[in-house]
Structures are given as C-alpha cells and as structure tokens.
Design an enzyme around this catalytic site. Structure first.
Site, PDB file in Angstrom:
ATOM      1  N   GLY A 222       0.784  -1.243   0.000  1.00 45.78           N
ATOM      2  CA  GLY A 222       0.000   0.000   0.000  1.00 45.78           C
ATOM      3  C   GLY A 222       0.803   1.272   0.000  1.00 45.78           C
ATOM      4  O   GLY A 222       0.222   2.360  -0.045  1.00 45.78           O
ATOM      5  N   GLU A 262       4.702  -5.883   1.861  1.00 44.43           N
ATOM      6  CA  GLU A 262       4.406  -6.474   0.540  1.00 44.43           C
ATOM      7  C   GLU A 262       4.159  -5.369  -0.491  1.00 44.43           C
ATOM      8  O   GLU A 262       3.041  -5.208  -0.985  1.00 44.43           O
ATOM      9  CB  GLU A 262       3.159  -7.364   0.661  1.00 44.43           C
ATOM     10  CG  GLU A 262       3.290  -8.468   1.686  1.00 44.43           C
ATOM     11  CD  GLU A 262       1.939  -8.995   2.154  1.00 44.43           C
ATOM     12  OE1 GLU A 262       0.885  -8.507   1.696  1.00 44.43           O
ATOM     13  OE2 GLU A 262       1.941  -9.892   3.002  1.00 44.43           O
ATOM     14  N   TYR A 305     -10.865   2.732 -11.890  1.00 46.81           N
ATOM     15  CA  TYR A 305     -10.677   3.443 -10.614  1.00 46.81           C
ATOM     16  C   TYR A 305     -10.668   4.961 -10.791  1.00 46.81           C
ATOM     17  O   TYR A 305     -10.278   5.666  -9.852  1.00 46.81           O
ATOM     18  CB  TYR A 305      -9.315   3.076  -9.997  1.00 46.81           C
ATOM     19  CG  TYR A 305      -9.006   1.610  -9.900  1.00 46.81           C
ATOM     20  CD1 TYR A 305      -9.706   0.786  -9.029  1.00 46.81           C
ATOM     21  CD2 TYR A 305      -7.985   1.043 -10.657  1.00 46.81           C
ATOM     22  CE1 TYR A 305      -9.390  -0.559  -8.918  1.00 46.81           C
ATOM     23  CE2 TYR A 305      -7.672  -0.292 -10.555  1.00 46.81           C
ATOM     24  CZ  TYR A 305      -8.379  -1.092  -9.683  1.00 46.81           C
ATOM     25  OH  TYR A 305      -8.067  -2.424  -9.574  1.00 46.81           O
ATOM     26  N   CYS A 331     -14.763  -0.478 -28.133  1.00 51.46           N
ATOM     27  CA  CYS A 331     -16.143  -0.046 -28.347  1.00 51.46           C
ATOM     28  C   CYS A 331     -16.827   0.263 -27.023  1.00 51.46           C
ATOM     29  O   CYS A 331     -17.828  -0.369 -26.651  1.00 51.46           O
ATOM     30  CB  CYS A 331     -16.916  -1.127 -29.086  1.00 51.46           C
ATOM     31  SG  CYS A 331     -16.979  -0.760 -30.810  1.00 51.46           S
TER      32      CYS A 331
HETATM   33  N1  LLP Z   1      -0.497  -7.333  -0.205  1.00 54.23           N
HETATM   34  C1  LLP Z   1      -1.753  -7.730  -0.406  1.00 54.23           C
HETATM   35  C2  LLP Z   1      -2.307  -8.784   0.451  1.00 54.23           C
HETATM   36  C3  LLP Z   1      -2.523  -7.132  -1.415  1.00 54.23           C
HETATM   37  O1  LLP Z   1      -3.778  -7.521  -1.595  1.00 54.23           O
HETATM   38  C4  LLP Z   1      -1.950  -6.133  -2.233  1.00 54.23           C
HETATM   39  C5  LLP Z   1      -2.717  -5.511  -3.306  1.00 54.23           C
HETATM   40  C6  LLP Z   1      -0.625  -5.758  -1.994  1.00 54.23           C
HETATM   41  C7  LLP Z   1       0.078  -6.376  -0.958  1.00 54.23           C
HETATM   42  C8  LLP Z   1       0.086  -4.723  -2.805  1.00 54.23           C
HETATM   43  O2  LLP Z   1      -0.504  -3.467  -2.720  1.00 54.23           O
HETATM   44  P1  LLP Z   1       0.255  -2.211  -3.381  1.00 54.23           P
HETATM   45  O3  LLP Z   1       1.566  -2.067  -2.663  1.00 54.23           O
HETATM   46  O4  LLP Z   1       0.453  -2.507  -4.812  1.00 54.23           O
HETATM   47  O5  LLP Z   1      -0.643  -1.066  -3.173  1.00 54.23           O
HETATM   48  N2  LLP Z   1      -5.440  -3.023  -9.134  1.00 54.23           N
HETATM   49  C9  LLP Z   1      -5.447  -1.950  -8.159  1.00 54.23           C
HETATM   50  C10 LLP Z   1      -4.680  -2.298  -6.906  1.00 54.23           C
HETATM   51  C11 LLP Z   1      -5.204  -3.555  -6.240  1.00 54.23           C
HETATM   52  C12 LLP Z   1      -4.353  -3.997  -5.113  1.00 54.23           C
HETATM   53  C13 LLP Z   1      -4.704  -5.376  -4.683  1.00 54.23           C
HETATM   54  N3  LLP Z   1      -3.913  -5.843  -3.596  1.00 54.23           N
HETATM   55  C14 LLP Z   1      -4.906  -0.698  -8.808  1.00 54.23           C
HETATM   56  O6  LLP Z   1      -4.508  -0.756  -9.970  1.00 54.23           O
HETATM   57  O7  LLP Z   1      -4.897   0.364  -8.191  1.00 54.23           O
END
Ligand code: LLP
Length: 403
Positions: A222, A262, A305, A331
C-alpha cells in the site's frame, strides 16, 4: 535520484518492437527497493514484492536478484515464482477466497502462507497441526487506500479474519495445535496517510500476547507513489522511524518480531511506461480526441478506478500545446486521460502513459479480440523483449471448434 527513460529510448523501443508496448526500467525498480531497505535499515524488516502488480518472470528474477522476496496472491503466482528459480523461503502466499486444495498445493512447495478465513485455518490445522507454522490475515477494521475499490481493511471488507472473531480463531488454533508465526494485515493500496501503518501495528500489538509462536508482523503493501505531479510518495523513513519507536517502546515485553511488507506499486509503478501510437485525431465540437492504438483492454485503471496516468507526447518537439482527451479504440467510452494539455498531437505520434508498471499489463485482457501488448525491459541501457505481442493464433489457441 529518480530514474526515467528518455523520449529517445522510448521512441527507439517503439520502432524496434512496435506499439502498444509496456516498457519497464530495471534501474528504477532497484532505486525503489533501495529506498525501502535504506529507510528500514534500523529495523528487522523484510520485503516481498506483491507480484500481482507485475508478474513477468524476468521482473520476478530481477527483483529477487536485488534481495527482495515475492508475495503471491494465487497458486499460479507461486508457481511462476518457483519457475523463476526463487526459493520457497523467499515466497509468501497471501490469498483470499480460495479452495483449501490451493493452500495444500502451496504448502507442498514449502512457501510461507497467510490464511484468510477461519474455515481454511481449521482445515489447515486438521491437516498439518503444529508441523507447518502459518500466518493469519486479519481484518483490522481500518479504512485506508486511494478509493473504496482498493480499500481492504475496513469493516465491510471481504478480506481477512475480522479481529472481533479472535476467540473463534484462538479456539481453532488451540484445538489443532496450530503454530501461528505471522499476523498479517493489508489495509489498502495507494495509502496517502502514512500513519495507517503505525495504526495497523498498534491494532496488532493488542493481539500479540495471544500468539506465543509469533515471529513476524506483516503490514502488507500500500505504499504510495506519485501518479499526479502534485502527489507525494509515502515517506518511508518517517514510517520506519515511527515503527522503530513503537517497537523500542517495549510494548511487546522484550519479544522481537520481524516486520514484513508487501509493496507492489511502490516497487514497479513508476518503472513502467505504456507506449502507444495515435490512430485518429477527432474533434467532436466540444473536445479534441487523440485516439490511440490501445484502450481499457491494456490499461483499465482510468476506467476502473478513475485513476490518473500522466501522458506525454514524445513525438513532437514543437512547443505549441493543446488540450486533448486521450481515448482508446475499444467499443466503449474508454477515455484514458481527460483534458490534458499536450504538445500538439498528430496522427502517428507516440503517446506515453506513465506509472504503467503496476496493474497495467497485469490487468490487460483480450476484450474486442485485441491482442495484449508486448513487454520490454530496459536494463543497463539495453532494451530486450520479455513478452511477445499476442497474435491471431493466440486468440484461437484455447478455442474448441465444435460447430
Ligand atoms: N499485499 C496484499 C495482500 C494485497 O492484496 C496487495 C494488493 C498488496 C500487498 C500490494 O498493494 P500495493 O503495494 O500494490 O498497493 N489493481 C489496483 C490495486 C489492487 C491492489 C490489490 N492488492 C490498482 O490498480 O490500483
């Protein structure tokens, strides 16, 4: 120092590999990982790249070569990581809503596992007892993340075991002699408020005394990176400082835990560029469209989003500018960027979308029977194809013609 590919490099890549193409800059990934390891250097912390953001096996290998682990959200991601030569102890599997068979398969590879439901935890306990120390994903009831679709820790979220079900969780643990080695939360993606991570560990700290086998506190992903010029990146040293202070406060009565993270977007968002070419310029009276040879099938984030991706016309060196809506060829109203002031756009020009490394190619589809793009990595100044553009045979490959 932020690393960026030059317009010339991207133009040459478009010439050599065609468009649309996803381009990833390896050294930018290294820079991001370096910021994490140096920011957290005074804490016992480990990082697992959330590979759902970008699973190309070359990226996995490269990230592993930096010393980073890999976080997987499906058994196929686990298999990709293993295929990339990554050892089980560097692989973490945090999934949700999956069958127990998938967890068994992950266990057969010996990877770290975080379990997300009481029912799977019970099945896991019945099968493995104390022989396979495991983590649990909890729902901490924290609202975080750039928008509700990517917010996962709140009270209505499907993710994790709600912390108010602690007693049920503890009964399952003791009845089956399960050794809980990690408490995991992931509250959302694109988290603006860095304090959320501190809040998260505080919530977990109250549960810690119930888990005598605990070794790890996993705060998920995140971390935020800038998409718009006005956006700020998560202040990693600030978070590390706050977490260190918390850990040093003896809240855990001398027990020591490793912190796991993560990161997905933080690692790969900015390394990526989607290079497209303008098919059509169209003026509808109210606005001017630059229609590119791509669309929601390649980059779904703007439609899904309302995400902002910075766009640059890399083909026109003249300074004259004009406002465009950059749209796709699907489309549907797949506007990829609205009302952007760009150097005057002509048909044939190359438009480049920034922050395309995370959840770009990964969320691409064959909608409208279009091919998914090629992927290229630039490392040590050298561009190499790492995924071929799909072709018509690919569209037919799984089709069973019975009529
Ligand atoms: N750990 C877990 C358990 C997760 O579900 C996620 C993302 C992450 C780590 C990594 O999160 P990040 O560091 O990338 O924010 N498709 C969406 C984002 C979905 C994230 C899903 N889980 C977008 O394009 O904004």
């Amino acid at each position: 120092m932020s690393q960026a590919l030059t317009h010339q490099q991207l133009t040459e890549i478009a010439k050599e590999f065609g468009t649309p193409t996803y381009v990833y800059h390896a050294e930018k990934i290294k820079e991001q990982y370096g910021k994490l390891t140096s920011g957290f250097s005074e804490i016992d912390a480990k990082f697992f790249f959330a590979c759902k953001a970008l699973t190309n096996i070359n990226i996995l290998k490269y990230i592993h070569s930096l010393g980073c682990g890999i976080d997987c959200s499906s058994i196929n991601e686990v298999k990709l990581a293993i295929h990339a030569g990554i050892p089980a102890e560097k692989i973490l599997y945090t999934s949700n809503g999956i069958s127990f068979e998938e967890i068994e398969e992950a266990a057969s590879h010996g990877v770290h596992i975080n379990i997300d439901s009481l029912s799977n935890l019970e099945k896991f306990g019945k099968k493995f007892g104390s022989s396979y120390p495991v983590g649990v994903r909890l729902r901490p009831n924290i609202l975080a993340g750039g928008n509700l679709k990517i917010s996962t820790g709140h009270e209505k979220s499907k993710f994790g075991i709600p912390i108010e079900q602690l007693n049920a969780l503890l009964s399952i643990v003791s009845e089956n002699n399960i050794r809980i080695k990690a408490l995991h939360i992931h509250t959302g993606s694109d988290i603006k408020d860095a304090d959320i991570f501190v809040h998260g560990i505080k919530v977990l700290s109250e549960l810690v005394p119930h888990f005598p086998d605990l070794e790890v506190i996993d705060l998920g992903g995140g971390f935020k990176v800038p998409y718009e010029i006005s956006d700020e990146e998560t202040d990693i040293p600030w978070i590390a400082g706050k977490l260190k202070k918390f850990l040093d406060s003896n809240v855990f009565n001398g027990r020591k835990f490793q912190l796991w993270f993560e990161p997905g977007k933080y690692m790969v968002s900015e390394c990526g560029y989607l290079v497209t070419q303008v098919n059509v310029i169209k003026d509808n009276g109210a606005q001017t469209f630059a229609g590119v040879n791509s669309g929601l099938n390649h980059l779904i984030r703007p439609m899904f989003y309302d995400a902002y991706h910075h766009v640059v016309n890399i083909s026109n060196q003249e300074t004259e500018e004009k406002v465009y809506t950059i749209t796709g060829y699907i489309c549907e109203t797949d506007n990829l960027a609205n009302d952007r002031l760009l150097r005057k756009v002509r048909e044939g020009d190359l438009l480049v979308f920034h922050n395309a490394g995370a959840y770009g190619f990964e969320m691409a589809s064959n909608y409208n029977s279009r091919y998914r793009p090629a992927e290229v990595i630039v490392k040590d100044g050298k561009a190499q194809l790492i995924r071929k553009r799909e072709n018509f045979e690919d569209l037919l490959s799984n089709l069973v013609e019975v009529l």
